[in-house]
Write an enzyme that holds these catalytic residues in place. Structure first.
Site, PDB file in Angstrom:
ATOM      1  N   SER A 167      -4.025   2.330  -8.948  1.00 50.23           N
ATOM      2  CA  SER A 167      -4.888   3.494  -9.131  1.00 50.23           C
ATOM      3  C   SER A 167      -5.467   3.445 -10.537  1.00 50.23           C
ATOM      4  O   SER A 167      -4.823   2.914 -11.457  1.00 50.23           O
ATOM      5  CB  SER A 167      -4.054   4.772  -8.968  1.00 50.23           C
ATOM      6  OG  SER A 167      -4.768   5.893  -9.442  1.00 50.23           O
ATOM      7  N   ASN A 179       0.813  -1.222   0.000  1.00 52.65           N
ATOM      8  CA  ASN A 179       0.000   0.000   0.000  1.00 52.65           C
ATOM      9  C   ASN A 179       0.847   1.273   0.000  1.00 52.65           C
ATOM     10  O   ASN A 179       0.422   2.292  -0.557  1.00 52.65           O
ATOM     11  CB  ASN A 179      -0.907  -0.014   1.238  1.00 52.65           C
ATOM     12  CG  ASN A 179      -1.549   1.346   1.489  1.00 52.65           C
ATOM     13  OD1 ASN A 179      -2.512   1.725   0.830  1.00 52.65           O
ATOM     14  ND2 ASN A 179      -0.975   2.114   2.427  1.00 52.65           N
ATOM     15  N   LYS A 202       2.208   3.735 -11.377  1.00 54.66           N
ATOM     16  CA  LYS A 202       1.116   2.793 -11.085  1.00 54.66           C
ATOM     17  C   LYS A 202       0.896   1.838 -12.254  1.00 54.66           C
ATOM     18  O   LYS A 202       0.518   0.677 -12.043  1.00 54.66           O
ATOM     19  CB  LYS A 202      -0.166   3.556 -10.734  1.00 54.66           C
ATOM     20  CG  LYS A 202      -0.089   4.313  -9.399  1.00 54.66           C
ATOM     21  CD  LYS A 202       0.150   3.375  -8.218  1.00 54.66           C
ATOM     22  CE  LYS A 202       0.069   4.092  -6.875  1.00 54.66           C
ATOM     23  NZ  LYS A 202       0.317   3.208  -5.729  1.00 54.66           N
TER      24      LYS A 202
HETATM   25  N1  LIG Z   1      -6.023   8.587  -2.053  1.00 60.21           N
HETATM   26  C1  LIG Z   1      -6.379   8.224  -3.277  1.00 60.21           C
HETATM   27  O1  LIG Z   1      -7.291   8.813  -3.902  1.00 60.21           O
HETATM   28  C2  LIG Z   1      -5.712   7.048  -3.929  1.00 60.21           C
HETATM   29  C3  LIG Z   1      -6.253   6.619  -5.144  1.00 60.21           C
HETATM   30  C4  LIG Z   1      -5.658   5.531  -5.766  1.00 60.21           C
HETATM   31  C5  LIG Z   1      -4.580   4.906  -5.175  1.00 60.21           C
HETATM   32  N2  LIG Z   1      -4.075   5.367  -3.995  1.00 60.21           N
HETATM   33  C6  LIG Z   1      -2.936   4.653  -3.422  1.00 60.21           C
HETATM   34  O2  LIG Z   1      -3.252   4.236  -2.115  1.00 60.21           O
HETATM   35  C7  LIG Z   1      -2.053   4.070  -1.360  1.00 60.21           C
HETATM   36  C8  LIG Z   1      -2.202   4.769  -0.018  1.00 60.21           C
HETATM   37  O3  LIG Z   1      -2.313   6.152  -0.271  1.00 60.21           O
HETATM   38  P1  LIG Z   1      -3.157   7.158   0.631  1.00 60.21           P
HETATM   39  O4  LIG Z   1      -4.061   7.892  -0.280  1.00 60.21           O
HETATM   40  O5  LIG Z   1      -3.693   6.463   1.823  1.00 60.21           O
HETATM   41  O6  LIG Z   1      -1.988   8.178   1.021  1.00 60.21           O
HETATM   42  P2  LIG Z   1      -1.368   8.667   2.423  1.00 60.21           P
HETATM   43  O7  LIG Z   1      -2.462   8.956   3.384  1.00 60.21           O
HETATM   44  O8  LIG Z   1      -0.411   9.725   2.045  1.00 60.21           O
HETATM   45  O9  LIG Z   1      -0.616   7.371   2.934  1.00 60.21           O
HETATM   46  C9  LIG Z   1       0.550   6.915   2.316  1.00 60.21           C
HETATM   47  C10 LIG Z   1       1.227   5.960   3.252  1.00 60.21           C
HETATM   48  O10 LIG Z   1       2.412   5.468   2.609  1.00 60.21           O
HETATM   49  C11 LIG Z   1       3.481   5.627   3.532  1.00 60.21           C
HETATM   50  N3  LIG Z   1       4.769   5.694   2.867  1.00 60.21           N
HETATM   51  C12 LIG Z   1       5.218   6.584   1.950  1.00 60.21           C
HETATM   52  N4  LIG Z   1       6.486   6.309   1.614  1.00 60.21           N
HETATM   53  C13 LIG Z   1       6.844   5.206   2.337  1.00 60.21           C
HETATM   54  C14 LIG Z   1       8.016   4.440   2.443  1.00 60.21           C
HETATM   55  N5  LIG Z   1       9.136   4.743   1.750  1.00 60.21           N
HETATM   56  N6  LIG Z   1       8.027   3.360   3.269  1.00 60.21           N
HETATM   57  C15 LIG Z   1       6.935   3.039   3.982  1.00 60.21           C
HETATM   58  N7  LIG Z   1       5.800   3.750   3.955  1.00 60.21           N
HETATM   59  C16 LIG Z   1       5.757   4.819   3.134  1.00 60.21           C
HETATM   60  C17 LIG Z   1       3.147   6.887   4.292  1.00 60.21           C
HETATM   61  O11 LIG Z   1       3.931   6.987   5.472  1.00 60.21           O
HETATM   62  P3  LIG Z   1       4.237   8.417   6.189  1.00 60.21           P
HETATM   63  O12 LIG Z   1       3.027   8.736   7.021  1.00 60.21           O
HETATM   64  O13 LIG Z   1       5.454   8.110   6.994  1.00 60.21           O
HETATM   65  O14 LIG Z   1       4.476   9.422   5.091  1.00 60.21           O
HETATM   66  C18 LIG Z   1       1.673   6.631   4.559  1.00 60.21           C
HETATM   67  O15 LIG Z   1       1.525   5.725   5.613  1.00 60.21           O
HETATM   68  C19 LIG Z   1      -0.925   4.625  -2.235  1.00 60.21           C
HETATM   69  O16 LIG Z   1      -0.258   3.568  -2.886  1.00 60.21           O
HETATM   70  C20 LIG Z   1      -1.673   5.461  -3.249  1.00 60.21           C
HETATM   71  O17 LIG Z   1      -0.959   5.617  -4.453  1.00 60.21           O
HETATM   72  C21 LIG Z   1      -4.622   6.416  -3.359  1.00 60.21           C
END
Ligand SMILES: NC(=O)c1ccc[n+]([C@@H]2O[C@H](COP(=O)([O-])OP(=O)(O)OC[C@H]3O[C@@H](n4cnc5c(N)ncnc54)[C@H](OP(=O)(O)O)[C@@H]3O)[C@@H](O)[C@H]2O)c1
Length: 238
Positions: free
Chosen positions: A141, A88, A165
């Protein structure tokens, strides 16, 4: 070796990852909550434990080979296997037009969203092979759907993120093919556009809504698909 289902969710201290951890824990799974910052990971675990959910903090920076190796060694020592891996952790870098992005922007996106997934998956595969029914879910995504991006109304992609992605989807297809003769299933999930820190809370969906398809693919039974890309409504075109 204990007989509860063991899941690792990377980047699970907030956003969609935390909600996936919550859904899996509610389903009776012991969740190893991956977080690169021990304080943020510990706070997320405390939130789940306050809801009587089973979660264990696991320090894990997916871009740090030593951290990945240490996480795999610890899971091996404490649980002997892994049943579910949810890749994730992700970053959104490079908000500009493709022609405004630097190599560094693209590399930064790939470090976490692609190379981090390869590192974690390869490190965890020996443990997943010891499971009766291993499941890998790559959190992708719709922005990684080349079919949608190439459509006339597809808009201008956020190149670093979108192509990372699409590459992640390529990993899903490759690992699924490699593991076809095993009980391990590998799929990509599209959570939809959710309000999280990643997109400055611009999405119309909640992180919990986005987590549902991820958890569903993580909990697939033996009849479930492998090598596919799904959102809440069904299959997403590659
Ligand atoms: N939000 C959307 O609309 C959406 C849509 C499609 C896909 N996604 C995907 O869903 C996933 C989660 O995203 P989110 O929207 O929940 O974003 P988020 O709230 O920014 O969460 C991202 C998470 O990834 C962690 N992270 C980033 N770099 C890392 C690393 N090097 N090692 C370990 N952990 C790391 C962050 O940790 P920190 O707190 O330490 O930064 C945080 O826990 C991602 O892959 C994103 O691309 C999101």
């Amino acid at each position: 070796m204990d007989d509860t289902t063991i899941a690792l969710v990377t980047g699970a201290n907030k956003g969609i990852g935390l909600e996936v951890a919550r859904l899996l824990a509610r389903a009776g799974v012991t969740v190893l909550l991956g977080a690169r910052d021990a304080g943020r990971g510990g706070a997320a675990v405390a939130t789940l434990r306050a809801e009587d959910l089973e979660a264990v903090p696991l320090p894990l920076d997916v871009t740090d080979p030593a951290s990945v190796a240490a996480a795999a060694a610890r899971i091996g020592a404490e649980h002997g296997r892994l049943d579910i891996l949810v890749n994730n952790a992700g970053v959104l870098v490079g908000w500009g037009r493709p022609s405004d992005l630097s190599v560094q922007d693209v590399r930064q996106a790939y470090e976490t969203n692609v190379f981090g997934v390869v590192a974690v998956t390869n490190a965890m595969l020996p443990l997943l092979r010891r499971s009766n029914a291993g499941r890998i879910v790559n959190v992708s995504s719709s922005m990684g759907s080349l079919t949608r991006l190439a459509a006339p109304d597809g808009g201008i992609p956020m190149m670093a993120y979108s192509s990372s992605k699409a590459a992640l989807n390529g990993l899903t297809v490759a690992y699924a093919a490699d593991l076809r003769d095993t009980t391990i299933k590998v799929n990509s999930a599209d959570p939809g556009y959710c309000a999280t820190d990643l997109n400055r809370h611009t999405g119309p969906r909640t992180a919990a809504q986005g987590a549902a398809i991820v958890a569903r693919l993580a909990l697939l039974d033996a009849a479930g698909p492998t090598g596919q890309f799904h959102d809440d409504d069904g299959q997403v075109p590659w």
